[in-house]
Design a protein around this motif. Structure first.
Motif, PDB file in Angstrom:
ATOM      1  N   TYR A 111       0.856  -1.186   0.000  1.00  0.00           N
ATOM      2  CA  TYR A 111       0.000   0.000   0.000  1.00  0.00           C
ATOM      3  C   TYR A 111       0.894   1.239   0.000  1.00  0.00           C
ATOM      4  N   LEU A 112       0.535   2.234  -0.807  1.00  0.00           N
ATOM      5  CA  LEU A 112       1.335   3.455  -0.930  1.00  0.00           C
ATOM      6  C   LEU A 112       0.600   4.645  -0.337  1.00  0.00           C
ATOM      7  N   TYR A 113       1.304   5.392   0.522  1.00  0.00           N
ATOM      8  CA  TYR A 113       0.801   6.673   1.046  1.00  0.00           C
ATOM      9  C   TYR A 113       1.639   7.782   0.426  1.00  0.00           C
ATOM     10  N   LEU A 114       0.984   8.719  -0.242  1.00  0.00           N
ATOM     11  CA  LEU A 114       1.677   9.881  -0.815  1.00  0.00           C
ATOM     12  C   LEU A 114       1.458  11.084   0.087  1.00  0.00           C
ATOM     13  N   VAL A 115       2.520  11.840   0.337  1.00  0.00           N
ATOM     14  CA  VAL A 115       2.411  12.993   1.226  1.00  0.00           C
ATOM     15  C   VAL A 115       3.356  14.084   0.731  1.00  0.00           C
ATOM     16  N   ASP A 116       3.128  15.308   1.192  1.00  0.00           N
ATOM     17  CA  ASP A 116       3.992  16.424   0.804  1.00  0.00           C
ATOM     18  C   ASP A 116       5.456  16.135   1.155  1.00  0.00           C
ATOM     19  N   ASN A 117       6.359  16.697   0.372  1.00  0.00           N
ATOM     20  CA  ASN A 117       7.798  16.523   0.575  1.00  0.00           C
ATOM     21  C   ASN A 117       8.222  17.005   1.969  1.00  0.00           C
ATOM     22  N   VAL A 118       9.011  16.173   2.685  1.00  0.00           N
ATOM     23  CA  VAL A 118       9.495  16.584   4.014  1.00  0.00           C
ATOM     24  C   VAL A 118      10.571  17.657   3.908  1.00  0.00           C
ATOM     25  N   TYR A 119      11.188  17.793   2.712  1.00  0.00           N
ATOM     26  CA  TYR A 119      12.252  18.783   2.505  1.00  0.00           C
ATOM     27  C   TYR A 119      12.008  19.443   1.145  1.00  0.00           C
ATOM     28  N   PRO A 120      10.948  20.275   1.062  1.00  0.00           N
ATOM     29  CA  PRO A 120      10.507  20.790  -0.248  1.00  0.00           C
ATOM     30  C   PRO A 120      11.496  21.724  -0.929  1.00  0.00           C
ATOM     31  N   LYS A 121      12.271  22.472  -0.149  1.00  0.00           N
ATOM     32  CA  LYS A 121      13.320  23.312  -0.727  1.00  0.00           C
ATOM     33  C   LYS A 121      14.454  23.451   0.278  1.00  0.00           C
ATOM     34  N   ILE A 122      15.581  23.912  -0.200  1.00  0.00           N
ATOM     35  CA  ILE A 122      16.769  23.988   0.652  1.00  0.00           C
ATOM     36  C   ILE A 122      16.457  24.755   1.940  1.00  0.00           C
ATOM     37  N   ASP A 123      16.883  24.177   3.082  1.00  0.00           N
ATOM     38  CA  ASP A 123      16.726  24.782   4.416  1.00  0.00           C
ATOM     39  C   ASP A 123      15.266  24.943   4.842  1.00  0.00           C
ATOM     40  N   THR A 124      14.375  24.108   4.294  1.00  0.00           N
ATOM     41  CA  THR A 124      12.962  24.157   4.718  1.00  0.00           C
ATOM     42  C   THR A 124      12.501  22.752   5.092  1.00  0.00           C
ATOM     43  N   LEU A 125      12.063  22.595   6.341  1.00  0.00           N
ATOM     44  CA  LEU A 125      11.502  21.319   6.799  1.00  0.00           C
ATOM     45  C   LEU A 125       9.986  21.394   6.764  1.00  0.00           C
ATOM     46  N   ASN A 126       9.360  20.290   6.383  1.00  0.00           N
ATOM     47  CA  ASN A 126       7.898  20.226   6.350  1.00  0.00           C
ATOM     48  C   ASN A 126       7.481  18.833   6.844  1.00  0.00           C
ATOM     49  N   VAL A 127       7.669  18.595   8.155  1.00  0.00           N
ATOM     50  CA  VAL A 127       7.530  17.223   8.666  1.00  0.00           C
ATOM     51  C   VAL A 127       6.124  16.884   9.175  1.00  0.00           C
ATOM     52  N   GLU A 128       5.310  17.879   9.506  1.00  0.00           N
ATOM     53  CA  GLU A 128       4.014  17.580  10.134  1.00  0.00           C
ATOM     54  C   GLU A 128       3.066  16.767   9.247  1.00  0.00           C
ATOM     55  N   PRO A 129       2.909  17.091   7.931  1.00  0.00           N
ATOM     56  CA  PRO A 129       2.023  16.257   7.104  1.00  0.00           C
ATOM     57  C   PRO A 129       2.463  14.790   7.075  1.00  0.00           C
TER      58      PRO A 129
END
Length: 466
Positions: A184-202
């Motif tokens: 099963y595959l779960y797709l989610v927003d990138n955890v590191y969408p651009k340099i020096d930016t974290l996006n871990v909550e989603p």
């Protein structure tokens, strides 16, 4: 007897049930607690769950317990075992690791770059509950994550996969992990969408959803899913949820959970302006670290090694006035006499100080053509206003507050990004933070009031957007 909610904490060794009444009133009540050994080895965790309910009934002098809802946290069968696969360690792999730990995952392996045959063999040996693939900023490098996904597909596993890398790869991932793959595959927003930016909550949210969807892997857990009316989340993830709830009420906060096998540190805090300007890499606002060698029972010998055996023997003789060998011989999980309490307090102090040392960032000097530069690495804890103790040791030991007060004094070089001695010490006296974390999903106001009682202070949710 009937209660509103029963929260089951199905641990790797012990199952605890907490009963709550009057949750939607001004005065919610933590009514009773029962516990029993977890029964994974018996082939059905319901045996231990029923044993904990029976223990609660016996304590309260009742024959039967009814409840409107049952919620649950679980770390049974090794908890949420994960492997994480990224592109570069300091970027995507680190971001994926932060997402996994914050969700309550136990990370057994992290790889960077293209997977090798030895990596695939290790994944097979670990048998993870969940595989997390990341890599590449959005619209950046694509090939590594695709290669790794294809290699994982060839292994013939049924393990669910979370993809949290370059969003350009999402359609490719759907093709790789199609119905025929059995994964099963779960797709989610990138955890590191651009340099020096974290996006871990989603990603954290998806990991917890995946854990709940596939919880049936522990023996008997499929039947627990039938019994539970609300969410089932990993126990460490539930403690993080409670830490976030505390942040919403008190501001920057750190929670320390010393257990028999591990010591977890959860911090939800903003960077100070001064540190933010010199940070070499971004850190998540909500950060969890797990120290697998700092446990005061299962890993007591490793904690003794950290202190230094000769040093501890000298302390036992001159300060604690106990016989170390004799005390270690009789100590079994929960201290029973004064000598054992003294030893466990010393082990707990070491576990707390070393776990915070590893969790905290530090100031570093680098020298170049323009002279000395000051940089900061890791999590900034200097803004922490409250330090909270939970877990068996920091809620039950006589000198638990004094142990946590030593944290600020342990910054001997002044280079660590530690809380100051102005940080207030609080104790989860009812030992219910994991239950509060899962309870907050469905009864937020009642959870805040119950947490306030356990901490012995008033709590009011603040608007942090202002």
């Amino acid at each position: 007897m009937k209660v509103d909610v029963l929260v089951a904490e199905i641990g790797s060794t012990t199952t605890v049930v907490n009963a709550f009444k009057d949750l939607d009133t001004e005065n919610p009540i933590f009514w009773a607690q029962g516990q029993a050994p977890t029964s994974v080895l018996d082939g059905d965790v319901r045996i231990g769950l029923q044993g904990a309910i029976d223990d609660l009934c016996k304590k309260m002098g009742i024959e039967e317990l009814e409840y409107d809802e049952m919620l649950a946290t679980s770390s049974a069968a090794g908890g949420l075992k994960m492997t994480v696969h990224g592109l570069v360690y300091d970027m995507t792999a680190k971001a994926a690791k932060e997402a996994a730990l914050g969700a309550g995952g136990i990370i057994h392996d992290i790889t960077v770059g293209r997977l090798r045959r030895t990596d695939l063999a290790r994944i097979k040996e670990i048998g993870p509950n969940l595989i997390l693939i990341a890599g590449g900023v959005d619209y950046g490098e694509r090939d590594t994550a695709i290669y790794n996904a294809e290699m994982i597909r060839t292994m013939g596993l049924t393990t669910p996969v979370v993809y949290a890398g370059n969003i350009e790869n999402q359609d490719e991932m759907k093709l790789i992990f199609d119905e025929e793959s059995g994964q099963y595959l779960y797709l989610v927003d990138n955890v590191y969408p651009k340099i020096d930016t974290l996006n871990v909550e989603p990603c954290r949210k998806v990991i917890q959803d995946a854990f709940e969807d596939h919880i049936t892997q522990a023996p008997g857990m499929s039947h627990v899913r039938d019994m539970v009316s609300g969410p089932i989340i990993p126990t460490p993830g539930a403690v993080m949820e409670c830490t976030k709830l505390l942040y919403d009420c008190l501001g920057d906060v750190m929670v320390i959970d010393v257990g028999g096998a591990t010591t977890d540190v959860h911090a939800v805090a903003e960077d100070s302006d001064a540190v933010a300007r010199i940070l070499t890499a971004p850190e998540p606002k909500a950060k969890r670290t797990v120290e697998g060698d700092l446990g005061v029972y299962v890993n007591r010998m490793k904690v003794i090694e950290s202190i230094g055996e000769e040093k501890l023997r000298q302390e036992c003789e001159e300060e604690l006035h106990i016989d170390l060998d004799k005390t270690l011989e009789t100590y079994v999980a929960i201290p029973k006499n004064e000598d054992e309490f003294k030893l466990v307090e010393r082990l707990t102090e070491e576990a707390v100080l070393r776990a915070v040392e590893r969790h905290a960032g530090q100031i570093r000097y680098v020298y170049g053509p323009s002279g000395r530069q000051t940089l900061a690495e890791g999590k900034d804890l200097t803004q922490i206003k409250y330090i909270v103790g939970t877990g068996g040791a920091l809620t039950r030991l006589p000198h638990r507050v004094e142990i946590m007060e030593k944290i600020a004094k342990d910054n001997l070089t002044g280079m660590k990004l530690y809380p100051s001695d102005a940080a207030k010490i609080l104790v989860d006296n009812d030992y219910i933070m994991a239950s509060i974390g899962v309870l907050s999903k469905t009864h937020r106001e009642g959870a805040i009031r119950l947490l306030a009682k356990s901490l012995g202070m008033e709590l009011t949710e603040k608007d942090h957007t202002a």
